[in-house]
Design a protein around this motif. Structure first.
Motif, PDB file in Angstrom:
ATOM      1  N   PRO A  51      66.850  44.580  66.843  1.00  0.00           N
ATOM      2  CA  PRO A  51      66.643  46.033  66.896  1.00  0.00           C
ATOM      3  C   PRO A  51      67.869  46.764  67.444  1.00  0.00           C
ATOM      4  O   PRO A  51      68.683  46.191  68.173  1.00  0.00           O
ATOM      5  N   SER A  52      67.968  48.035  67.102  1.00  0.00           N
ATOM      6  CA  SER A  52      69.128  48.827  67.517  1.00  0.00           C
ATOM      7  C   SER A  52      69.222  48.971  69.032  1.00  0.00           C
ATOM      8  O   SER A  52      70.288  49.297  69.553  1.00  0.00           O
ATOM      9  N   SER A  53      68.162  48.680  69.759  1.00  0.00           N
ATOM     10  CA  SER A  53      68.230  48.733  71.227  1.00  0.00           C
ATOM     11  C   SER A  53      69.216  47.695  71.765  1.00  0.00           C
ATOM     12  O   SER A  53      69.709  47.838  72.886  1.00  0.00           O
ATOM     13  N   TYR A  54      69.531  46.687  70.984  1.00  0.00           N
ATOM     14  CA  TYR A  54      70.527  45.689  71.364  1.00  0.00           C
ATOM     15  C   TYR A  54      71.943  46.101  70.939  1.00  0.00           C
ATOM     16  O   TYR A  54      72.906  45.428  71.289  1.00  0.00           O
ATOM     17  N   GLY A  55      72.052  47.163  70.163  1.00  0.00           N
ATOM     18  CA  GLY A  55      73.326  47.516  69.549  1.00  0.00           C
ATOM     19  C   GLY A  55      74.134  48.552  70.309  1.00  0.00           C
ATOM     20  O   GLY A  55      73.694  49.146  71.293  1.00  0.00           O
ATOM     21  N   LYS A  56      75.326  48.754  69.828  1.00  0.00           N
ATOM     22  CA  LYS A  56      76.261  49.764  70.336  1.00  0.00           C
ATOM     23  C   LYS A  56      76.869  50.470  69.127  1.00  0.00           C
ATOM     24  O   LYS A  56      77.023  49.876  68.067  1.00  0.00           O
ATOM     25  N   ARG A  57      77.205  51.711  69.317  1.00  0.00           N
ATOM     26  CA  ARG A  57      78.000  52.463  68.344  1.00  0.00           C
ATOM     27  C   ARG A  57      79.246  52.938  69.056  1.00  0.00           C
ATOM     28  O   ARG A  57      79.205  53.267  70.236  1.00  0.00           O
ATOM     29  N   ILE A  58      80.321  52.989  68.333  1.00  0.00           N
ATOM     30  CA  ILE A  58      81.557  53.522  68.886  1.00  0.00           C
ATOM     31  C   ILE A  58      81.924  54.749  68.058  1.00  0.00           C
ATOM     32  O   ILE A  58      82.126  54.644  66.843  1.00  0.00           O
ATOM     33  N   ALA A  59      81.946  55.909  68.709  1.00  0.00           N
ATOM     34  CA  ALA A  59      82.286  57.168  68.048  1.00  0.00           C
ATOM     35  C   ALA A  59      83.793  57.395  68.173  1.00  0.00           C
ATOM     36  O   ALA A  59      84.351  57.256  69.259  1.00  0.00           O
ATOM     37  N   PHE A  60      84.428  57.715  67.061  1.00  0.00           N
ATOM     38  CA  PHE A  60      85.868  57.961  67.000  1.00  0.00           C
ATOM     39  C   PHE A  60      86.123  59.450  66.843  1.00  0.00           C
ATOM     40  O   PHE A  60      85.470  60.115  66.044  1.00  0.00           O
ATOM     41  N   ALA A  63      92.211  59.875  68.979  1.00  0.00           N
ATOM     42  CA  ALA A  63      92.495  58.694  69.801  1.00  0.00           C
ATOM     43  C   ALA A  63      91.340  58.352  70.737  1.00  0.00           C
ATOM     44  O   ALA A  63      91.342  57.304  71.366  1.00  0.00           O
ATOM     45  N   SER A  64      90.333  59.213  70.819  1.00  0.00           N
ATOM     46  CA  SER A  64      89.203  59.010  71.727  1.00  0.00           C
ATOM     47  C   SER A  64      88.180  58.040  71.135  1.00  0.00           C
ATOM     48  O   SER A  64      87.911  58.054  69.939  1.00  0.00           O
ATOM     49  N   ARG A  65      87.612  57.191  71.997  1.00  0.00           N
ATOM     50  CA  ARG A  65      86.543  56.265  71.614  1.00  0.00           C
ATOM     51  C   ARG A  65      85.413  56.408  72.627  1.00  0.00           C
ATOM     52  O   ARG A  65      85.629  56.305  73.833  1.00  0.00           O
TER      53      ARG A  65
END
Length: 128
Positions: A51-60, A63-65
């Motif tokens: 499930p997505s509760s285990y996941g991470k997203r990285i927003a770009f 140069a910011s993450r």
């Protein structure tokens, strides 16, 4: 033609896998379907996602993450599992998906997306 076949998440899949007699029957049916894909020489890879509760997203943003922890909203837009298939065309992929057991206990969707191939990146060579 390589395609990724995406099993869309549901409210149930976002709760995580819970072993039960029903879920084991469904897993066995999916296992038989995967065996058919292997025997036909179509299956390249497959997997179920936690499930997505285990996941991470990285927003770009330039140069910011920024790291965003799951769970993520819009469950119907999430992916719960996938296959990578090698098929002759989209019609063959659709035919195989129509044979697939329902991947979820209730209503569900499967999406088929072709991969870009080397030829897609070649200059048009003047064809109209």
């Amino acid at each position: 033609m390589r395609v990724m076949v995406l099993v869309k998440a549901t409210v149930d899949s976002e709760k995580g896998f819970v072993p039960s007699p029903e879920s084991m029957v469904a897993m066995e049916a999916m296992g038989r379907f995967n065996d058919e894909l292997r025997a036909a020489g179509i299956l390249r890879d497959a997997g179920g996602l936690k499930p997505s509760s285990y996941g991470k997203r990285i927003a770009f943003d330039g140069a910011s993450r920024t790291v965003i922890d799951g769970p993520f909203a819009a469950t119907s837009e999430l992916v719960a599992g996938y296959w990578i298939w090698e098929v002759k065309d989209m019609a063959e992929a659709v035919a195989w998906v129509k044979r697939c057991p329902n991947p979820m206990p209730g209503p569900s969707e499967i999406e088929i997306r072709p991969f870009y191939e080397r030829a897609d990146w070649q200059p048009d060579s003047g064809k109209a």
